[in-house]
Write an enzyme that holds these catalytic residues in place. Structure first.
Site, PDB file in Angstrom:
ATOM      1  N   GLU A  32      29.189  26.022  46.244  1.00 28.87           N
ATOM      2  CA  GLU A  32      28.976  25.027  45.189  1.00 28.87           C
ATOM      3  C   GLU A  32      28.694  23.607  45.676  1.00 28.87           C
ATOM      4  OE1 GLU A  32      31.977  26.564  45.887  1.00 28.87           O
ATOM      5  OE2 GLU A  32      33.629  25.152  45.680  1.00 28.87           O
ATOM      6  N   ASN A  33      28.134  23.410  46.861  1.00 30.95           N
ATOM      7  CA  ASN A  33      27.846  22.065  47.358  1.00 30.95           C
ATOM      8  C   ASN A  33      27.284  21.176  46.249  1.00 30.95           C
ATOM      9  OD1 ASN A  33      28.131  23.273  50.070  1.00 30.95           O
ATOM     10  ND2 ASN A  33      26.169  24.214  49.509  1.00 30.95           N
ATOM     11  N   GLU A  90      29.195  29.018  40.389  1.00 33.09           N
ATOM     12  CA  GLU A  90      28.923  27.857  41.263  1.00 33.09           C
ATOM     13  C   GLU A  90      28.596  26.627  40.432  1.00 33.09           C
ATOM     14  OE1 GLU A  90      29.926  28.440  44.101  1.00 33.09           O
ATOM     15  OE2 GLU A  90      29.782  30.636  44.100  1.00 33.09           O
ATOM     16  N   HIS A 114      31.732  25.046  39.097  1.00 26.71           N
ATOM     17  CA  HIS A 114      32.478  24.309  40.122  1.00 26.71           C
ATOM     18  C   HIS A 114      32.158  22.815  40.080  1.00 26.71           C
ATOM     19  CE1 HIS A 114      34.952  26.926  42.515  1.00 26.71           C
ATOM     20  NE2 HIS A 114      33.976  27.685  42.990  1.00 26.71           N
TER      21      HIS A 114
HETATM   22  N1  ARG Z   1      33.615  28.204  47.227  1.00 30.98           N
HETATM   23  C1  ARG Z   1      32.770  29.353  47.392  1.00 30.98           C
HETATM   24  C2  ARG Z   1      32.804  30.078  46.075  1.00 30.98           C
HETATM   25  O1  ARG Z   1      32.976  29.983  45.162  1.00 30.98           O
HETATM   26  C3  ARG Z   1      33.209  30.317  48.423  1.00 30.98           C
HETATM   27  C4  ARG Z   1      33.392  29.747  49.780  1.00 30.98           C
HETATM   28  C5  ARG Z   1      33.927  30.773  50.693  1.00 30.98           C
HETATM   29  N2  ARG Z   1      34.319  30.178  51.931  1.00 30.98           N
HETATM   30  C6  ARG Z   1      34.944  30.847  52.888  1.00 30.98           C
HETATM   31  N3  ARG Z   1      35.266  30.221  53.964  1.00 30.98           N
HETATM   32  N4  ARG Z   1      35.264  32.086  52.762  1.00 30.98           N
HETATM   33  O2  ARG Z   1      32.885  30.796  45.512  1.00 30.98           O
HETATM   34 ZN    ZN Z   2      34.244  29.580  43.775  1.00 31.01          ZN
END
Ligand code: ARG
Ligand code: ZN
Length: 878
Positions: free
Chosen positions: A266-267, A300, A303
């Site tokens: 989700e950057n 995403e 987020h």
């Molecule tokens: N934030 C990301 C997502 O929604 C996933 C990131 C996963 N990062 C990791 N190091 N496993 O869903």
């Molecule tokens: Zn997530």
């Protein structure tokens, strides 16, 4: 790789940062092997006066540091493999840091790396420190301005977060300058540079601002981004309508990449997706892919508020953003595709992935208290159980109060790094109630067991329900406390009609009771006849329920529970009993299923789900010790019996759909209704195939013909895969020929080839063991590409239990070898597979010993990553 020392990070050790970074300027001179990164940080002391500045960095070649413009001597700072420490710094200063990195060599797919000739990044959780020295922790929020410079040839697009504020040329090179006006932690930083195709669109927000939408994909793939774009616009609208949350930048970009460790990221303003969760067209993806794409696009995007605008104070709070965001994407999918069907699918996923985790040595609370590698905690517990907790809170306070609490949460925590306590505080603020008891759900591991024992007194027309809860000890958590369990329940009569009762002076047929203590009694008055109890409706809490009831009552619920979730649940529960008891017959079950299939009030997607028997892993959860061969044999036999009992009906229904399809000639539509029809027809095909066990020649020939016909006449990937799986189920002479045909058709489509690999790895035939080994020698196999590796290795270990658990132990050896192989260059991905050995203690011999031996062999291997050693160590220690 140097041997890493295991030093756990603990929640109780949390300390606020000593320095704030109000401004971060980054300049990237991109080069495949010698990328130069310079960072200009504006720092301000907010902690102890004597505290040194400690920046985090890994695998960086430090080129120079200067403080307020003065170049530092090497004696002014200390560099370790993980840190850069400057002892003597003023309270406010500017730091310039220059480093060199090697994206081409970076096969960890974390930090800055190259995929298909493009540069891309993945920073969550701790990847930014592989790009430059920085206080790489989520509670340091900074304003980023990023200059990306690269040769014009081969890198026409230069992307980063926020808004493009300047761009220009410089000989053969060009540059772009991006500014993100929102303060964000470093894990949300992103950069992409390379050759891309772009699909453009626009969205006007509720308040009338125009947002440009751009989805970047491999050249030639633009059309395949259309569905993702549509899903994005629906997500944006939904978040406005349901949560009152609007997008905040003028530009929203998504980039699809082929090499990615997980689903998507989700950057801020620049989401990066695994191409498998973005590209779609009827010929290359299935309905299930469409469904996943829709939900991950939403996830995403959501987020942007639950994660980015309000982020996490530390990684122990990961579920603050993940659990909440999963709950939000589940709500979106339910609105798009139907609540009952979505709920059943979500609960199936929870039980398939989270319940075993909670019951095994890797059990951890939704908010863990310590970790070696946070990457190991992107688990079903954090995501799915985290979402269930939010769901229980909503069930408990009701939808209106829930919305008020969420408004309060986003308003009061906007622009900050928050904790779970902050989240619960918002519920307290809008209700005036104490929500401390709910925190137990976050800090206590293990699935609570809930038992409900009804007793009915015909004389007084009173139904008394005795409720009790217990949570078994989990590793490092011996003593458990009761948690608040919302139990939605209703009554029906034995013929399936809703039955009213009186509670708190009101006459209803459904109520919500919250079990707060270890035990409680609930009394329902004016119950006219001996009732069928439908408890835990819509799965109102993530618990294991034991309801004392007659099989006749389960059948009544199977036939007509007003709650569709419990209707499905009753069928599953009956099937589990019948399969495992080995004495039960499928006759009554077949009758109830026949009635369900004939019920025109039910939608196709629901019928497809109810045809699906409990999976082998579902059954493994209730059989102790687990005997995979027995489970496979019993389930196949029951399925064959069911298939035989219903054969004429399902064949007739299947044919009716087939005729309808051929006549309609309607173009493919991925909408829920059309997908539901395909799902039902394919479920019927699958059930028909099950009758091949002990079939006579005529039946066998018919099944072969049906499978081939389905495969050859399919007009989309959903039906094609169903046909291929039917052929695989029969495992007859034409299996190899069909596989070859499929390969020839799709050899230039990597995402489809992944399906080809996975279908073979999941084929429940003993011969698969050798086939899987051969597949890893296939010219198209590459363990460095996570999608391909998972298609073979993960699909086999996680979705082919009867072959993975072959008594020879060869399946275990193969998987252990693969974990060790991939750990050498991509520990994050390798570690995810360790969990398939996690439950070894629950297995019968020789499985338990052989699985244990595989774990021991892994753990004894020199130079193991922290990721793998943490999980293998925990699996063995418990
Ligand atoms: N934030 C990301 C997502 O929604 C996933 C990131 C996963 N990062 C990791 N190091 N496993 O869903
Ligand atoms: Zn997530």
């Amino acid at each position: 790789m140097r041997t890493e020392i295991a030093r756990p990070i603990r929640l109780t050790d949390y300390k606020a940062p000593d320095f704030r970074v109000s401004d971060t300027k980054l300049v990237f001179d991109l080069h495949p092997t010698e990328t130069k990164v310079t960072a200009t940080l504006t720092l301000e002391r907010i902690g102890a006066a004597e505290a040194p500045l400690v920046l985090l960095g890994e695998r960086l070649k430090l080129l120079g540091v200067s403080l307020d413009g003065r170049a530092l001597e090497t004696s002014d700072y200390e560099v370790t493999p993980e840190t850069l420490t400057i002892g003597d710094v003023p309270d406010r200063f500017t730091l310039d840091i220059a480093v060199q990195i090697n994206p081409q060599d970076n096969k960890t797919l974390e930090g800055l790396y190259m995929s298909s000739g493009r540069y891309c990044t993945q920073c969550e959780a701790e990847g930014f420190r592989k790009i430059v020295y920085f206080p790489d922790r989520p509670d340091v929020l900074s304003k980023f301005t990023v200059t990306v410079r690269a040769p014009k040839a081969g890198f026409p697009y230069l992307l980063s977060n926020g808004n493009l504020i300047d761009a220009g040329e410089d000989g053969d090179a060009h540059y772009a300058i991006w500014e993100d006006p929102f303060f964000k932690p470093s894990y949300l930083f992103a950069l992409v540079a390379g050759e891309l195709d772009v699909l453009e669109d626009a969205f006007t927000t509720a308040s009338g601002r125009k947002v440009d939408l751009k989805i970047y994909v491999d050249t030639g793939m633009r059309e395949r981004a259309a569905y993702a774009m549509d899903a994005l616009k629906r997500s944006m609208r939904w978040d406005e309508e349901v949560y009152g949350l609007e997008y905040d930048l003028d530009l929203f970009m998504i980039v699809a990449v082929r090499d990615f460790n997980f689903g998507a990221m989700e950057n801020k303003g620049l989401n990066i997706f695994n191409a498998s969760l973005l590209l779609a067209d009827p010929d290359t993806v299935t309905d299930l892919d469409y469904e996943r794409i829709e939900s991950v696009i939403a996830h995403e995007y959501f987020h942007n508020w639950s994660g980015n605008r309000v982020t996490c104070r530390d990684w122990f709070q990961l579920c603050l953003k993940e659990g909440l965001t999963v709950f939000r994407d589940q709500g979106f999918s339910a609105d798009m595709r139907g609540d009952a069907v979505q709920r059943i699918k979500d609960v199936k996923a929870l039980r398939a992935r989270q319940f075993p985790e909670d019951a095994g040595p890797l059990a951890h609370p939704v908010r863990p208290s310590s970790y070696l590698k946070i990457d190991n905690f992107y688990t079903a517990t954090i995501y799915e159980k985290g979402a269930e907790i939010v769901g229980m809170l909503k069930t408990y306070v009701g939808p209106e109060v829930y919305r008020k609490a969420l408004d309060h949460y986003f308003q009061t925590n906007d622009g900050t790094a928050a904790t779970l306590e902050d989240f619960l505080k918002s519920f307290e603020a809008v209700t005036g109630e104490d929500f401390a008891p709910w925190l137990k759900w976050y800090v206590q591991a293990g699935t609570p067991h809930l038992s409900i024992t009804p007793s009915y007194d015909a004389e007084t027309q009173r139904l008394t329900l005795a409720l009790a809860q217990v949570t078994h000890p989990t590793p490092a958590q011996a003593n458990k406390h009761p948690v608040p369990i919302p139990v939605r329940l209703g009554l029906l009569s034995e013929d399936g009609a809703p039955l009213t009762f009186t509670i708190d002076g009101e006459t209803v047929s459904d109520t919500l009771f919250v079990l707060r203590e270890a035990e409680a009694e609930l009394v329902l008055e004016d119950v006219a006849v001996a009732p069928v109890v439908s408890a835990l409706r819509r799965f109102s809490a993530p618990v294991k329920l034991t309801l004392t009831e007659l099989d006749a009552h389960k059948f009544a619920r199977f036939r007509g529970d007003a709650d569709p979730f419990n209707r499905w649940e009753a069928a599953q529960s009956l099937a589990k009993d019948l399969i495992l008891s080995a004495t039960g017959t499928a006759a009554a079950y077949a009758e109830a299923l026949r009635a369900t299939l004939a019920d025109d009030t039910l939608d196709d997607a629901f019928k497809a789900l109810i045809i699906g028997l409990p999976t082998e892993p579902d059954l493994a959860q209730i059989l102790t010790p687990v005997d995979p061969a027995y489970i496979h044999a019993r389930r196949s036999a029951f399925k064959a019996e069911l298939s035989n009992a219903l054969f004429d009906d399902i064949e007739a229904l299947y044919e009716r759909f087939e005729d309808e399809r051929l006549e309609a000639q309607a173009p493919f539509s991925p909408d829920a209704k059309s997908a539901g029809r395909r799902a039902l027809r394919n479920a019927l095909l699958d059930l028909m195939m099950a009758s091949h066990i002990d079939a006579d020649d005529a039946r066998r020939e018919k099944l072969n013909w049906r499978a081939q016909y389905h495969y050859q006449l399919s007009h989309n990937m959903t039906d094609l895969m169903a046909g291929l799986n039917a052929v695989a189920q029969l495992h007859g002479e034409d299996y190899d020929g069909t596989l070859e045909h499929f390969y020839d058709m799709f050899k230039t489509e990597p995402l489809v080839l992944d399906k080809w690999f996975a279908a073979q790895a999941m084929c429940a035939n003993p011969e698969t063991l050798n086939r899987v080994r051969r597949l890893t020698q296939h010219p198209d196999f590459d363990a460095r590409v996570p999608n391909r590796w998972r298609a073979v290795v993960q699909a086999f270990a996680a979705n082919n239990p009867s072959v993975f658990h072959d008594v020879s132990g060869q399946g275990y050896d193969f998987i252990a070898d693969q974990i060790l192989l991939v750990d050498k260059f991509n520990p994050m991905t390798a570690a995810r597979l360790v969990e398939v050995f996690g439950g070894f203690k629950r297995y019968a011999e020789p499985h338990a010993s052989l699985m244990k031996a595989a774990l021991e062999r892994i753990l004894a291997t020199p130079d193991l990553s922290k990721n793998v050693s943490e999980l293998a160590g925990k699996a063995l220690a418990a």
